[in-house]
Write a protein that holds these residues in place. Sequence first.
Motif, short mmCIF file in Angstrom:
data_model
loop_
_atom_site.label_atom_id
_atom_site.label_comp_id
_atom_site.label_asym_id
_atom_site.label_seq_id
_atom_site.Cartn_x
_atom_site.Cartn_y
_atom_site.Cartn_z
N LEU A 186 25.92 4.61 23.97
CA LEU A 186 26.19 5.78 23.67
C LEU A 186 27.99 5.81 23.66
O LEU A 186 28.30 6.84 22.83
CB LEU A 186 26.20 6.99 25.36
N THR A 187 28.36 5.04 23.92
CA THR A 187 29.87 5.87 24.28
C THR A 187 30.86 5.44 21.97
O THR A 187 30.74 7.00 23.02
CB THR A 187 30.31 4.37 24.67
N PRO A 188 30.15 5.17 21.29
CA PRO A 188 30.98 5.73 20.18
C PRO A 188 30.71 6.68 19.71
O PRO A 188 31.92 7.50 19.25
CB PRO A 188 30.03 4.29 19.06
N ASP A 189 29.61 7.53 20.18
CA ASP A 189 29.29 9.35 20.23
C ASP A 189 29.59 9.93 21.19
O ASP A 189 29.55 11.09 20.88
CB ASP A 189 27.82 9.25 20.39
N ALA A 190 30.64 9.38 21.68
CA ALA A 190 31.40 10.62 23.08
C ALA A 190 32.60 10.46 22.36
O ALA A 190 33.34 11.84 23.48
CB ALA A 190 31.15 9.55 24.51
N GLY A 191 33.30 10.88 21.22
CA GLY A 191 34.11 11.68 20.82
C GLY A 191 35.73 10.82 21.70
O GLY A 191 36.46 11.99 22.32
N GLY A 192 35.76 9.56 22.18
CA GLY A 192 37.41 9.28 22.97
C GLY A 192 36.32 8.65 24.56
O GLY A 192 37.39 8.19 25.35
N ASN A 193 35.26 9.64 24.79
CA ASN A 193 35.18 9.57 25.77
C ASN A 193 34.29 8.14 26.34
O ASN A 193 33.75 7.90 25.05
CB ASN A 193 34.21 10.66 27.07
N VAL A 194 34.38 7.53 27.36
CA VAL A 194 33.32 6.19 27.86
C VAL A 194 32.53 6.65 28.51
O VAL A 194 32.80 6.85 30.13
CB VAL A 194 34.97 5.35 28.51
N ILE A 195 31.31 6.48 28.29
CA ILE A 195 29.97 6.18 29.27
C ILE A 195 29.69 5.47 30.20
O ILE A 195 29.97 4.41 29.58
CB ILE A 195 29.03 6.78 28.07
N GLY A 196 30.11 5.50 31.40
CA GLY A 196 29.53 4.16 32.12
C GLY A 196 28.52 4.21 32.46
O GLY A 196 27.56 5.38 32.52
N PRO A 197 27.57 2.83 32.99
CA PRO A 197 26.26 3.12 33.63
C PRO A 197 25.65 3.78 34.63
O PRO A 197 24.54 4.51 34.60
CB PRO A 197 26.34 1.36 33.18
N GLU A 198 26.64 4.18 35.27
CA GLU A 198 26.60 5.37 36.73
C GLU A 198 25.94 7.16 35.96
O GLU A 198 25.69 7.12 37.11
CB GLU A 198 27.97 5.03 37.38
N MET A 199 26.49 6.73 34.70
CA MET A 199 25.48 8.01 33.75
C MET A 199 24.76 8.24 33.38
O MET A 199 24.91 9.34 32.67
CB MET A 199 27.34 8.23 33.25
N VAL A 200 24.50 6.84 33.76
CA VAL A 200 22.60 7.13 32.39
C VAL A 200 21.59 7.37 33.37
O VAL A 200 21.49 6.55 34.67
CB VAL A 200 23.04 5.65 32.34
N TRP A 201 20.61 7.44 32.66
CA TRP A 201 19.77 7.49 33.85
C TRP A 201 18.72 7.52 32.20
O TRP A 201 19.01 7.80 31.57
CB TRP A 201 18.93 8.59 34.42
N ALA A 202 16.74 6.19 32.71
CA ALA A 202 16.65 6.53 31.93
C ALA A 202 14.89 6.72 32.56
O ALA A 202 15.44 6.19 33.55
CB ALA A 202 16.57 5.09 31.29
N ALA A 203 14.14 6.93 31.87
CA ALA A 203 13.09 6.75 32.81
C ALA A 203 11.09 6.88 31.05
O ALA A 203 11.87 6.25 30.04
CB ALA A 203 12.81 8.23 32.70
N ASN A 204 10.39 7.21 30.62
CA ASN A 204 9.22 6.73 30.48
C ASN A 204 9.34 7.40 29.37
O ASN A 204 8.56 8.65 29.33
CB ASN A 204 7.76 6.27 30.96
N GLY A 205 10.63 7.69 28.51
CA GLY A 205 10.43 9.03 27.59
C GLY A 205 11.17 9.85 28.40
O GLY A 205 11.11 10.18 29.30
N SER A 206 11.92 10.54 27.24
CA SER A 206 12.26 11.41 27.36
C SER A 206 11.76 12.63 27.95
O SER A 206 12.30 13.57 28.66
CB SER A 206 12.75 12.03 26.73
N ASN A 207 10.01 13.35 28.11
CA ASN A 207 9.39 13.27 28.64
C ASN A 207 9.17 13.14 29.86
O ASN A 207 9.62 14.68 31.25
CB ASN A 207 7.76 13.23 28.11
N GLU A 208 9.55 12.06 30.74
CA GLU A 208 10.06 11.98 32.22
C GLU A 208 11.29 11.73 32.04
O GLU A 208 11.38 12.79 33.67
CB GLU A 208 9.11 10.56 32.78
#
Length: 376
Positions: free
Chosen positions: A78-100
């Motif tokens: 994700l970080t290259p799409d963030a316009g110079g911001n660094v996205i760290g793993p502590e900012m990420v959540w994942a689940a079983n599809g974007s529905n969940e």
Amino acid sequence: MTQDSGWPPLREELRGIAPYGAPQLDVPVQLNTNESPYGPSAETVADVAAAVAEVAGGLNRYPDRDFTELSRALAAYLTPDAGGNVIGPEMVWAANGSNEVMLHLLQAFGGPGRTALSFAPTYSMYPEYARDTHTGWAVGHRNEDFGLDLERARRLVTEQRPALVLLPSPNNPTGTALPHEAIGVLCEAAGDGLVVIDEAYAEFRRAGVPSALELLGEHRNLVVTRTMSKAFAMAGTRLGYLAARPEIVEGLRVVRLPYHLSSVTQAVALAGLRHAPELLGYVDRLRSERDELVAWLRAQGHEVADSDANFVLFGRFADRHAVWQALLDRGVLIRETGPDGWLRVSVGTPEEMAAFREALTAAVGAPRTRAQEQGR
């Protein structure tokens, strides 16, 4: 003995409601669920198989509850799409599809006494997330071109004070994207409420259309969701994810089910990210096919919404179901969704698009243009 009409004791607001789902029909050309028409290469398949084999020996143990390695890999993606911001793993959540992922957001930040809000036409699952979490539902409306009247939208958010504003960009089913200005204004108007930008189709956006990820550093209440189902051509994996402030991610940990991401799902998603250049290599091809489809539909006299996604909304038909059925009778399945009179078609291979054009022409012919209708 007659069965009690009140059994089983389903919640009253759920009685008589059909479950969500697009038709799954066995036809030659399936263009109704916005899947990628291109499967993974043999090399990717082999890597996925090896990854699953590696974790299979440990399936007697629960998976990594915090999907640590996957969080790092998604943050790096994700970080290259963030316009110079660094996205760290502590900012990420994942689940079983974007529905969940969305359901987790409503479970954690919605609920009784709180409201979620969106602007129609939009993704039809949003009010269902609200219903399932006993969250109130409020809806505004888009302009005739499916864009937002920004001042009217700001006023509605200010009046309603929703706990969550749900906005897909590109929007489903219209394909239209939100400008940064709209996101910033709505984040300010929402106050402490979350503004969730659903970027399920973000990788398909046209050149120059930025991602909402660029604004994460400016608005603490901004959440950006993504999925591996579309551009990654991994709909069968069921892996959705989001980026947000760590405090928001911590709130989601409270409502998730224990060990909600299986070891197999994590392994397959990691393999997909390792092969991102290949899997995303079809995106440009699908963009080109989409733009050609838009041009062709307009040349035939149809109305077409501008699209930054891998689908196109077109119309308008006095009886859209009859058109949908006529296409199905010719072996082409598209989606009967969105505003009355409109239909949505996913972008497929050149051969599938040729079959769609042939079937549509046979079904409705060339519609009269506005100039022809006015006798000019």
